[in-house]
Design a protein around this motif. Sequence first.
Motif, PDB file in Angstrom:
ATOM      1  N   VAL A  17       0.850  -1.267   0.003  1.00  0.00           N
ATOM      2  CA  VAL A  17      -0.142  -0.099  -0.131  1.00  0.00           C
ATOM      3  C   VAL A  17       0.858   1.244  -0.102  1.00  0.00           C
ATOM      4  O   VAL A  17       0.629   2.252  -0.645  1.00  0.00           O
ATOM      5  CB  VAL A  17      -1.278  -0.073   1.366  1.00  0.00           C
ATOM      6  CG1 VAL A  17      -1.645   1.519   1.550  1.00  0.00           C
ATOM      7  CG2 VAL A  17      -2.036  -1.077   1.118  1.00  0.00           C
TER       8      VAL A  17
ATOM      9  N   LEU B 172      -5.678   6.448   2.680  1.00  0.00           N
ATOM     10  CA  LEU B 172      -6.948   5.596   2.347  1.00  0.00           C
ATOM     11  C   LEU B 172      -8.151   5.596   3.140  1.00  0.00           C
ATOM     12  O   LEU B 172      -9.229   5.719   2.863  1.00  0.00           O
ATOM     13  CB  LEU B 172      -6.313   3.946   2.245  1.00  0.00           C
ATOM     14  CG  LEU B 172      -7.394   3.129   1.941  1.00  0.00           C
ATOM     15  CD1 LEU B 172      -7.994   3.202   0.451  1.00  0.00           C
ATOM     16  CD2 LEU B 172      -6.897   1.649   2.071  1.00  0.00           C
TER      17      LEU B 172
ATOM     18  N   ASP C 130     -13.786   0.345  -1.981  1.00  0.00           N
ATOM     19  CA  ASP C 130     -13.241   0.216  -3.487  1.00  0.00           C
ATOM     20  C   ASP C 130     -13.191   1.728  -4.146  1.00  0.00           C
ATOM     21  O   ASP C 130     -12.141   1.799  -4.733  1.00  0.00           O
ATOM     22  CB  ASP C 130     -14.307  -0.521  -3.896  1.00  0.00           C
ATOM     23  CG  ASP C 130     -13.806  -0.976  -5.372  1.00  0.00           C
ATOM     24  OD1 ASP C 130     -12.663  -1.710  -5.350  1.00  0.00           O
ATOM     25  OD2 ASP C 130     -14.247  -0.791  -6.555  1.00  0.00           O
TER      26      ASP C 130
ATOM     27  N   MET D  11     -10.013   3.007  -2.795  1.00  0.00           N
ATOM     28  CA  MET D  11      -8.635   2.490  -3.421  1.00  0.00           C
ATOM     29  C   MET D  11      -8.218   2.987  -4.563  1.00  0.00           C
ATOM     30  O   MET D  11      -7.445   3.283  -5.136  1.00  0.00           O
ATOM     31  CB  MET D  11      -8.955   1.057  -3.174  1.00  0.00           C
ATOM     32  CG  MET D  11      -8.886   0.387  -1.880  1.00  0.00           C
ATOM     33  SD  MET D  11      -8.368  -1.341  -1.598  1.00  0.00           S
ATOM     34  CE  MET D  11     -10.115  -1.922  -2.337  1.00  0.00           C
ATOM     35  N   GLN D  12      -9.560   2.887  -5.517  1.00  0.00           N
ATOM     36  CA  GLN D  12      -9.517   3.226  -6.811  1.00  0.00           C
ATOM     37  C   GLN D  12      -9.046   4.817  -7.062  1.00  0.00           C
ATOM     38  O   GLN D  12      -8.124   5.104  -7.817  1.00  0.00           O
ATOM     39  CB  GLN D  12     -10.905   3.068  -7.426  1.00  0.00           C
ATOM     40  CG  GLN D  12     -11.220   1.946  -7.757  1.00  0.00           C
ATOM     41  CD  GLN D  12     -10.452   0.859  -8.509  1.00  0.00           C
ATOM     42  OE1 GLN D  12      -9.611   1.286  -9.606  1.00  0.00           O
ATOM     43  NE2 GLN D  12      -9.977  -0.329  -8.071  1.00  0.00           N
TER      44      GLN D  12
ATOM     45  N   LEU E 217      -4.118   2.637  -5.985  1.00  0.00           N
ATOM     46  CA  LEU E 217      -3.398   1.549  -5.504  1.00  0.00           C
ATOM     47  C   LEU E 217      -3.472   0.620  -6.472  1.00  0.00           C
ATOM     48  O   LEU E 217      -3.994   0.657  -7.680  1.00  0.00           O
ATOM     49  CB  LEU E 217      -4.126   0.833  -4.271  1.00  0.00           C
ATOM     50  CG  LEU E 217      -4.276   1.812  -3.011  1.00  0.00           C
ATOM     51  CD1 LEU E 217      -4.955   0.825  -2.036  1.00  0.00           C
ATOM     52  CD2 LEU E 217      -3.082   2.491  -2.620  1.00  0.00           C
TER      53      LEU E 217
ATOM     54  N   VAL F 118      -5.514  -4.040  -5.305  1.00  0.00           N
ATOM     55  CA  VAL F 118      -6.803  -3.926  -5.177  1.00  0.00           C
ATOM     56  C   VAL F 118      -7.532  -5.093  -4.937  1.00  0.00           C
ATOM     57  O   VAL F 118      -8.500  -5.386  -4.205  1.00  0.00           O
ATOM     58  CB  VAL F 118      -7.264  -2.721  -6.010  1.00  0.00           C
ATOM     59  CG1 VAL F 118      -8.834  -2.870  -5.934  1.00  0.00           C
ATOM     60  CG2 VAL F 118      -6.786  -1.478  -5.649  1.00  0.00           C
TER      61      VAL F 118
END
Length: 137
Positions: free
Chosen positions: A19, A28, A105, A108-109, A113, A118
């Motif tokens: 990460v 995050l 999600d 993360m997008q 990442l 992911v």
Amino acid sequence: MTPNPTDPATQPDTAYEWVGGEAAVRALVDRFYDLMDLEPAYAELRALHPTTLEGSRDKLFWFLCGWLGGPQHYVERFGHPRLRARHLPFPIGIRERDQWLACMDQAMQELQLDPALVHRLREAFFNTADWMRNKGG
């Protein structure tokens, strides 16, 4: 040799390293809670949280650091996470689970990442989030 997270020979030892360490985990978590606060699609999930999210942000950050293989900040402060027991007071069904997963999600997008990471985290997050369910629907 340059580390390549998609090559097992040079893959980071932990998801925490993959990460990007503590600062990336904090980013995050902060993006996750910012989205929860801003996006109407996460309204039911947001309603389960306190009016202010600072404590929730810190707890998820501390937890994720350790869960991803980094420092055990959460355990040092609170002991074993006992996730299911700690979440029992909150009505968590499929809708809340799916909103949590969609929000994470999206975070993360947006933080771009590594797609392989992911994919790995999505599966692990689903298993954990699904275990938190304590009501139907």
